[in-house]
Design a protein around this motif. Structure first.
Motif, short mmCIF file in Angstrom:
data_model
loop_
_atom_site.label_atom_id
_atom_site.label_comp_id
_atom_site.label_asym_id
_atom_site.label_seq_id
_atom_site.Cartn_x
_atom_site.Cartn_y
_atom_site.Cartn_z
N LEU A 1 0.82 -1.21 0.00
CA LEU A 1 0.00 0.00 0.00
C LEU A 1 0.86 1.26 0.00
O LEU A 1 0.35 2.36 -0.26
N GLU A 2 2.13 1.12 0.31
CA GLU A 2 3.03 2.26 0.44
C GLU A 2 3.59 2.63 -0.94
O GLU A 2 4.52 2.01 -1.43
N LYS A 3 3.01 3.62 -1.53
CA LYS A 3 3.42 4.05 -2.87
C LYS A 3 3.39 5.57 -2.93
O LYS A 3 2.46 6.20 -2.43
N SER A 4 4.42 6.15 -3.54
CA SER A 4 4.50 7.61 -3.61
C SER A 4 3.66 8.13 -4.77
O SER A 4 3.57 7.51 -5.82
N LEU A 5 3.05 9.28 -4.54
CA LEU A 5 2.31 9.98 -5.60
C LEU A 5 3.31 10.71 -6.47
O LEU A 5 4.09 11.53 -5.99
N MET A 6 3.31 10.41 -7.77
CA MET A 6 4.27 11.00 -8.69
C MET A 6 3.63 12.16 -9.45
O MET A 6 2.59 12.00 -10.10
N LEU A 7 4.25 13.30 -9.35
CA LEU A 7 3.78 14.49 -10.05
C LEU A 7 4.65 14.75 -11.28
O LEU A 7 5.66 14.09 -11.48
N GLY A 8 4.24 15.71 -12.09
CA GLY A 8 5.05 16.10 -13.23
C GLY A 8 4.92 15.21 -14.44
O GLY A 8 5.65 15.38 -15.41
N ARG A 9 3.98 14.26 -14.43
CA ARG A 9 3.82 13.36 -15.58
C ARG A 9 3.03 14.01 -16.69
O ARG A 9 3.06 13.56 -17.83
N ALA A 10 2.29 15.04 -16.37
CA ALA A 10 1.48 15.76 -17.36
C ALA A 10 1.24 17.16 -16.83
O ALA A 10 1.44 17.42 -15.64
N GLN A 11 0.83 18.04 -17.73
CA GLN A 11 0.52 19.40 -17.29
C GLN A 11 -0.77 19.88 -17.96
O GLN A 11 -0.79 20.09 -19.17
N PRO A 12 -1.84 19.98 -17.16
CA PRO A 12 -1.85 19.69 -15.72
C PRO A 12 -1.98 18.21 -15.44
O PRO A 12 -2.48 17.45 -16.27
N LEU A 13 -1.54 17.81 -14.24
CA LEU A 13 -1.83 16.48 -13.74
C LEU A 13 -3.24 16.54 -13.17
O LEU A 13 -3.49 17.29 -12.22
N VAL A 14 -4.17 15.79 -13.75
CA VAL A 14 -5.58 15.87 -13.36
C VAL A 14 -5.89 14.76 -12.36
O VAL A 14 -5.67 13.58 -12.64
N MET A 15 -6.42 15.17 -11.20
CA MET A 15 -6.78 14.22 -10.15
C MET A 15 -8.28 14.30 -9.91
O MET A 15 -8.81 15.35 -9.57
N MET A 16 -8.96 13.18 -10.11
CA MET A 16 -10.39 13.07 -9.84
C MET A 16 -10.54 12.44 -8.46
O MET A 16 -10.03 11.36 -8.20
N ILE A 17 -11.25 13.13 -7.56
CA ILE A 17 -11.33 12.68 -6.17
C ILE A 17 -12.78 12.40 -5.81
O ILE A 17 -13.65 13.26 -5.93
N ALA A 18 -13.04 11.16 -5.38
CA ALA A 18 -14.39 10.71 -5.07
C ALA A 18 -14.48 10.32 -3.59
O ALA A 18 -13.47 10.26 -2.88
N GLY A 19 -15.70 10.04 -3.14
CA GLY A 19 -15.91 9.62 -1.76
C GLY A 19 -17.34 9.90 -1.34
O GLY A 19 -17.98 10.81 -1.87
N VAL A 20 -17.83 9.12 -0.40
CA VAL A 20 -19.19 9.31 0.07
C VAL A 20 -19.24 10.55 0.95
O VAL A 20 -18.23 11.00 1.50
N ASN A 21 -20.43 11.13 1.09
CA ASN A 21 -20.59 12.31 1.94
C ASN A 21 -20.21 11.98 3.38
O ASN A 21 -20.59 10.93 3.91
#
Length: 384
Positions: free
Chosen positions: A172-192
């Motif tokens: 489960l331990e994995k680093s979030l890698m930035l700089g792969r695209a511009q912009p790096l688009v992150m879609m964030i979901a979750g229940v209320n």
């Protein structure tokens, strides 16, 4: 560094051309000789301006982002984190997991290695919401380790369990890698109620510590005050928020991707409406949002994150499975670990749906959201 927002000044030739164009509209040129004055012509009423269409709101301010190019950036513990800050974070993590830890560590005090110890350990793991599968895996591995290494002291058994837990959680331990695209688009979901919007605000601040410019999209157009809540975080972090008071969330996020591309923003995070995995028609809406993001930018979204509340225990695992099946999750943010007795849920996730846990949260402050470390988490859980 150079700013992404470059300002261009017109040349003298372009200024002269503009003057000539304006003069031509008045029936004269800059070189014309003086003439006798004549009566002014009847004024012509200006045409009525067209009615502007309903537009997406851009909630400023946005600071000038720093140009970091497209060099990859690995999100590991913050770049400027002294020993004192590190100790402070570990203290908060141990404090947050104290309820779960007390149920586990007490088993190894004043006891002996027998079947009663394993039964008590099984009960404690199940109560922490580690789940049946992860609990059986850990106990079977622990029994084998005790036999093969001929462990005779309960504290040795606790250390052995800590080693097994680290091995289980390590995927489960994995680093979030930035700089792969511009912009790096992150879609964030979750229940209320999972802390999704708050986590987005904290994550925006965290990314800024890595010199990333950020733009937020208020795609949660159904929940009351969701737009205002994200706007508050935008003001607090000095980050632009793209929003509409109502409307199609996919359209809002589409506009936000376009704005991020035009401004050369590093990271664009899209807040999506809270969904229960049992609401199939609403889950389909999230699939639509993901498809629209892909049309706005090839290869996007680059990250699909799910925010889960650790206090919901096995229900959180159900959410992970449902959202992963629907959207193809790339990472998790686990919130509200402070004060929960169900910290074992990460073991259940690791065993049944090992999706990377990018960040964990143990409080309300911005610094209480930190990258996940299997060793730090296991030490806090077992009092290491």
């Amino acid at each position: 560094m150079f700013s992404f927002f470059k300002r261009f000044k017109g040349s003298k030739e372009s200024d002269t051309a503009a003057d000539e164009s304006l003069a031509a509209q008045d029936g004269a040129t800059p070189e014309a000789e003086a003439v006798e004055p004549v009566a002014p012509a009847e004024p012509v009423a200006p045409a009525a301006p067209p009615v502007p269409p309903v537009a997406t709101t851009i909630i400023e301010p946005q600071p000038e982002p720093q140009d970091t190019g497209l060099d990859s950036v690995e999100i590991v513990p913050p770049p400027v984190q002294d020993a004192g800050a590190k100790r402070s974070w570990l203290t908060r993590l141990k404090s947050g997991l104290a309820k779960t830890s007390s149920n586990l560590t007490g088993i190894f005090v004043g006891t002996k290695i027998d079947e009663d110890l394993y039964e008590e350990l099984e009960t404690a793991l199940l109560m922490s919401d580690a789940g049946v599968e992860a609990t059986e895996f850990l106990l079977e591995s622990l029994r084998e380790k005790v036999r093969s290494e001929r462990l005779t002291d309960p504290q040795q058994v606790k250390i052995a369990l800590r080693t097994l837990l680290v091995e289980l959680l390590k995927p489960l331990e994995k680093s979030l890698m930035l700089g792969r695209a511009q912009p790096l688009v992150m879609m964030i979901a979750g229940v209320n109620g999972a802390g999704k919007t708050t986590s987005i605000g904290k994550l925006a601040k965290h990314l800024q510590s890595f010199h990333q410019s950020v733009l937020l999209a208020a795609g949660d157009t159904f929940r009351a005050a969701a737009r205002e809540q994200l706007a508050v975080w935008g003001q607090r972090n000095n980050v632009t928020v793209v929003a509409q008071e109502s409307g199609d969330p996919a359209a809002v996020i589409f506009d936000a991707v376009g704005a991020a591309r035009a401004r050369k923003i590093d990271v664009m995070m899209a807040d999506t409406a809270g969904r229960l995995p049992t609401q199939l028609h609403l889950m389909e809406e999230l699939r639509k949002v993901k498809r629209v993001i892909g049309k706005a930018q090839d290869g996007a979204p680059h990250e699909v994150l799910l925010v889960i509340d650790a206090n919901t225990g096995q229900n959180a695992l159900t959410q992970v499975k449902a959202f992963d099946d629907a959207l193809g999750l790339t990472g998790l943010i686990v919130t509200k670990l402070d004060g929960t007795a169900k910290g074992g849920i990460l073991a259940a996730i690791a065993r049944q749906r090992p999706i990377p846990v990018y960040f964990i949260g143990v409080g309300e402050k911005v610094e209480d959201l930190q990258p996940f470390s299997a060793e730090e988490f296991s030490d806090a859980l077992l009092g290491g």
